[in-house]
Design a protein around this motif. Sequence first.
Motif, PDB file in Angstrom:
ATOM      1  N   PHE A 343       0.854  -1.187   0.000  1.00 55.34           N
ATOM      2  CA  PHE A 343       0.000   0.000   0.000  1.00 55.34           C
ATOM      3  C   PHE A 343       0.893   1.240   0.000  1.00 55.34           C
ATOM      4  N   ASN A 344       0.409   2.289  -0.654  1.00 49.30           N
ATOM      5  CA  ASN A 344       1.242   3.471  -0.888  1.00 49.30           C
ATOM      6  C   ASN A 344       0.609   4.688  -0.212  1.00 49.30           C
ATOM      7  N   PRO A 345       0.745   4.799   1.130  1.00 43.50           N
ATOM      8  CA  PRO A 345      -0.007   5.855   1.830  1.00 43.50           C
ATOM      9  C   PRO A 345       0.391   7.253   1.391  1.00 43.50           C
ATOM     10  N   GLU A 346       1.659   7.447   0.981  1.00 44.17           N
ATOM     11  CA  GLU A 346       2.075   8.810   0.609  1.00 44.17           C
ATOM     12  C   GLU A 346       2.057   9.033  -0.897  1.00 44.17           C
ATOM     13  N   ASN A 347       1.536   8.075  -1.627  1.00 42.11           N
ATOM     14  CA  ASN A 347       1.423   8.161  -3.077  1.00 42.11           C
ATOM     15  C   ASN A 347       2.744   8.572  -3.744  1.00 42.11           C
ATOM     16  N   ILE A 348       3.802   7.856  -3.422  1.00 38.08           N
ATOM     17  CA  ILE A 348       5.088   8.188  -4.044  1.00 38.08           C
ATOM     18  C   ILE A 348       5.241   7.401  -5.351  1.00 38.08           C
ATOM     19  N   ALA A 349       6.138   7.864  -6.201  1.00 39.33           N
ATOM     20  CA  ALA A 349       6.364   7.173  -7.476  1.00 39.33           C
ATOM     21  C   ALA A 349       7.114   5.863  -7.220  1.00 39.33           C
ATOM     22  N   VAL A 350       6.802   4.892  -8.077  1.00 31.01           N
ATOM     23  CA  VAL A 350       7.295   3.528  -7.863  1.00 31.01           C
ATOM     24  C   VAL A 350       8.059   3.077  -9.108  1.00 31.01           C
ATOM     25  N   SER A 351       9.129   2.321  -8.934  1.00 34.97           N
ATOM     26  CA  SER A 351       9.965   1.904 -10.082  1.00 34.97           C
ATOM     27  C   SER A 351       9.306   0.778 -10.885  1.00 34.97           C
ATOM     28  N   ASP A 352       9.920   0.473 -12.012  1.00 36.81           N
ATOM     29  CA  ASP A 352       9.344  -0.576 -12.862  1.00 36.81           C
ATOM     30  C   ASP A 352       9.679  -1.988 -12.385  1.00 36.81           C
ATOM     31  N   ASN A 353      10.122  -2.111 -11.131  1.00 39.10           N
ATOM     32  CA  ASN A 353      10.186  -3.448 -10.516  1.00 39.10           C
ATOM     33  C   ASN A 353       8.778  -3.892 -10.107  1.00 39.10           C
ATOM     34  N   PHE A 354       7.824  -2.967 -10.230  1.00 41.47           N
ATOM     35  CA  PHE A 354       6.477  -3.243  -9.725  1.00 41.47           C
ATOM     36  C   PHE A 354       5.405  -2.989 -10.788  1.00 41.47           C
ATOM     37  N   TYR A 355       4.254  -3.650 -10.622  1.00 40.84           N
ATOM     38  CA  TYR A 355       3.040  -3.245 -11.333  1.00 40.84           C
ATOM     39  C   TYR A 355       2.256  -2.352 -10.373  1.00 40.84           C
ATOM     40  N   VAL A 356       1.777  -1.240 -10.882  1.00 39.92           N
ATOM     41  CA  VAL A 356       1.108  -0.252 -10.039  1.00 39.92           C
ATOM     42  C   VAL A 356      -0.374  -0.222 -10.409  1.00 39.92           C
ATOM     43  N   SER A 357      -1.225  -0.320  -9.405  1.00 39.09           N
ATOM     44  CA  SER A 357      -2.660  -0.446  -9.705  1.00 39.09           C
ATOM     45  C   SER A 357      -3.525   0.595  -9.013  1.00 39.09           C
ATOM     46  N   ILE A 358      -4.605   0.904  -9.698  1.00 38.08           N
ATOM     47  CA  ILE A 358      -5.656   1.747  -9.123  1.00 38.08           C
ATOM     48  C   ILE A 358      -6.970   0.974  -9.299  1.00 38.08           C
ATOM     49  N   PRO A 359      -7.724   0.754  -8.223  1.00 37.42           N
ATOM     50  CA  PRO A 359      -8.989   0.013  -8.384  1.00 37.42           C
ATOM     51  C   PRO A 359      -9.962   0.748  -9.308  1.00 37.42           C
ATOM     52  N   LYS A 360     -10.704  -0.039 -10.080  1.00 30.91           N
ATOM     53  CA  LYS A 360     -11.701   0.555 -10.974  1.00 30.91           C
ATOM     54  C   LYS A 360     -13.007   0.776 -10.211  1.00 30.91           C
ATOM     55  N   ASP A 361     -13.920   1.471 -10.821  1.00 27.40           N
ATOM     56  CA  ASP A 361     -15.287   1.673 -10.324  1.00 27.40           C
ATOM     57  C   ASP A 361     -15.334   2.257  -8.911  1.00 27.40           C
ATOM     58  N   ASP A 362     -14.352   3.094  -8.573  1.00 28.14           N
ATOM     59  CA  ASP A 362     -14.301   3.743  -7.253  1.00 28.14           C
ATOM     60  C   ASP A 362     -14.281   2.763  -6.088  1.00 28.14           C
ATOM     61  N   PHE A 363     -13.871   1.541  -6.334  1.00 26.10           N
ATOM     62  CA  PHE A 363     -13.765   0.599  -5.214  1.00 26.10           C
ATOM     63  C   PHE A 363     -12.653   1.106  -4.293  1.00 26.10           C
ATOM     64  N   PRO A 364     -12.882   1.147  -2.961  1.00 24.83           N
ATOM     65  CA  PRO A 364     -11.866   1.750  -2.084  1.00 24.83           C
ATOM     66  C   PRO A 364     -10.531   0.998  -2.141  1.00 24.83           C
ATOM     67  N   SER A 365      -9.435   1.767  -2.294  1.00 25.49           N
ATOM     68  CA  SER A 365      -8.121   1.123  -2.463  1.00 25.49           C
ATOM     69  C   SER A 365      -7.727   0.314  -1.238  1.00 25.49           C
ATOM     70  N   GLU A 366      -8.098   0.801  -0.047  1.00 26.24           N
ATOM     71  CA  GLU A 366      -7.690   0.068   1.160  1.00 26.24           C
ATOM     72  C   GLU A 366      -8.311  -1.333   1.152  1.00 26.24           C
ATOM     73  N   ALA A 367      -9.611  -1.389   0.764  1.00 32.70           N
ATOM     74  CA  ALA A 367     -10.300  -2.680   0.758  1.00 32.70           C
ATOM     75  C   ALA A 367      -9.691  -3.593  -0.304  1.00 32.70           C
ATOM     76  N   ALA A 368      -9.378  -3.010  -1.476  1.00 32.96           N
ATOM     77  CA  ALA A 368      -8.769  -3.813  -2.547  1.00 32.96           C
ATOM     78  C   ALA A 368      -7.427  -4.366  -2.082  1.00 32.96           C
ATOM     79  N   TRP A 369      -6.623  -3.509  -1.433  1.00 29.99           N
ATOM     80  CA  TRP A 369      -5.299  -3.928  -0.950  1.00 29.99           C
ATOM     81  C   TRP A 369      -5.424  -5.102   0.020  1.00 29.99           C
ATOM     82  N   LEU A 370      -6.408  -5.000   0.936  1.00 28.54           N
ATOM     83  CA  LEU A 370      -6.566  -6.068   1.935  1.00 28.54           C
ATOM     84  C   LEU A 370      -6.976  -7.378   1.252  1.00 28.54           C
ATOM     85  N   LEU A 371      -7.937  -7.301   0.342  1.00 34.46           N
ATOM     86  CA  LEU A 371      -8.380  -8.520  -0.348  1.00 34.46           C
ATOM     87  C   LEU A 371      -7.232  -9.136  -1.155  1.00 34.46           C
TER      88      LEU A 371
END
Length: 448
Positions: A343-371
């Motif tokens: 989880f990225n609480p401070e919304n910092i930029a992330v390197s290409d060692n990672f895939y970076v995701s944003i949940p669709k349909d306004d699903f809360p990111s915290e809930a998506a992260w936990l699932l």
Amino acid sequence: MSILNKDLLKKSELGQVWTPSDIALEMAVGCLKLNPTPENIIDPASGPGTFTKAFYEAGVLKANFHCIDVDHRMKDATSSVIKKLGLKGCAQLGDYLKETTLKGKFDTLIMNPPYIRQENIPIDDKRFYHSFLQHELGGKVARRANLFALFLLKGIVDLSPGGILCAIVYDAISQTRYGQETLKLLERHAELISQKHVKTPFNHVLVDAQILFFKKRQRPLEETSKSEAYEDGLVFLNELLNVRRGTGLPSRKVFLAGEEDLYYDEALPFLVKQSTLSSLLIKPDQRAYLLKDMPNNNSSKAEFWLKQKASVQEINLTKTAISGIRGPISFNYYIRDAARHLFNPENIAVSDNFYVSIPKDDFPSEAAWLLLNSSVYLDMIVSAARNQGNGLSKLQLYEYNQVRLPDWRKLPKEQIGFLVDAAKNLILTEATYEKVRNTSDEIVKDLF
Ligand SMILES: C[S@@+](CC[C@H](N)C(=O)[O-])C[C@H]1O[C@@H](n2cnc3c(N)ncnc32)[C@H](O)[C@@H]1O
């Protein structure tokens, strides 16, 4: 041995880019490992006969070579390679994608197919290629497919069952939608044996490539349609998340900031590698010059300085103004043991060692992260990864996107609220990996 290559001026409109001889040899040797005694080899985009020479160097003297090129100079060059080396076979002038008489005729296909954007393919040709391939492969060919993707599909048609396809292609195969769709269709007809990343292999072309090895299946797999995926309550990951590869810095040496740098303070917090594996929160481990994300007046001075830094280090920068890729959830696609979503609480930029995701349909990111950190979700994701040896596996972007997962959009509102509260609490207390996973497992077992 060098025959003719240097005398032939390349035509970029025909996608003429030559494979370096060491890579061509590696590809030929790779084919021989999978099929030690090839009888019928086809190179459908032969150029100056690069792969014919490579097979000869790898000791293949008895196979029959069928080479094709649309450029008569290349056809002549390949003919003379075949002749000079005393090999069997021929070079043919023509458009490979219109050669409909080659179905199932070859046990080995090797190629560096031409990279030609779909907008530059004449419309009538494009119609013909698509309808032929769709008919042969029984699946939809991506509308925006580059010519190289059509070559891959046609290659599978022309192999006999068990035949080997080896191709070097631009990285676009993993980074574009048409690339992903092409791989998906290919995988119904052939097993992907390996996929190796090669950093800028071609002279004067600044793109990365991949060497792919496929083995044609005896019978195509049934298509998994979206509706089937829905029937068992599962959906593709990319229906739940918008996923991008993280920030690719043109040169880490130049773009990562050192404390002694003049513009260190202008550099922005950046994640290259997770430093504490027990945590699931992103903490920057570096700073990077993400010029596009800096306030304007500072960025121009920093850009000038950055160019100097590069030239002192003799690094040729093609791009300086870059922006960081950010999102609430990141996933490291090289997996050793404990796969995880950060989880990225401070919304910092992330390197290409990672895939970076944003949940669709306004699903809360915290809930998506936990699932996404529950065993149910992680096991499904990890099982799509490919073994790299030494306990390491890797998940390509298209594989990640295509994992099928329980559809969290079907959860009732109050359960989503409960997930958000639990996740926020874990984030606030900086809970360990084990704690997050256990909490998530506890909740998920009652949800789906
Ligand atoms: C990327 S080059 C590869 C050449 C060589 N195999 C190598 O790797 O060094 C692709 C070749 O495909 C040829 N080509 C382009 N369109 C073609 C088509 N429709 N059918 C057959 N060959 C084609 C080009 O002329 C070019 O020589």
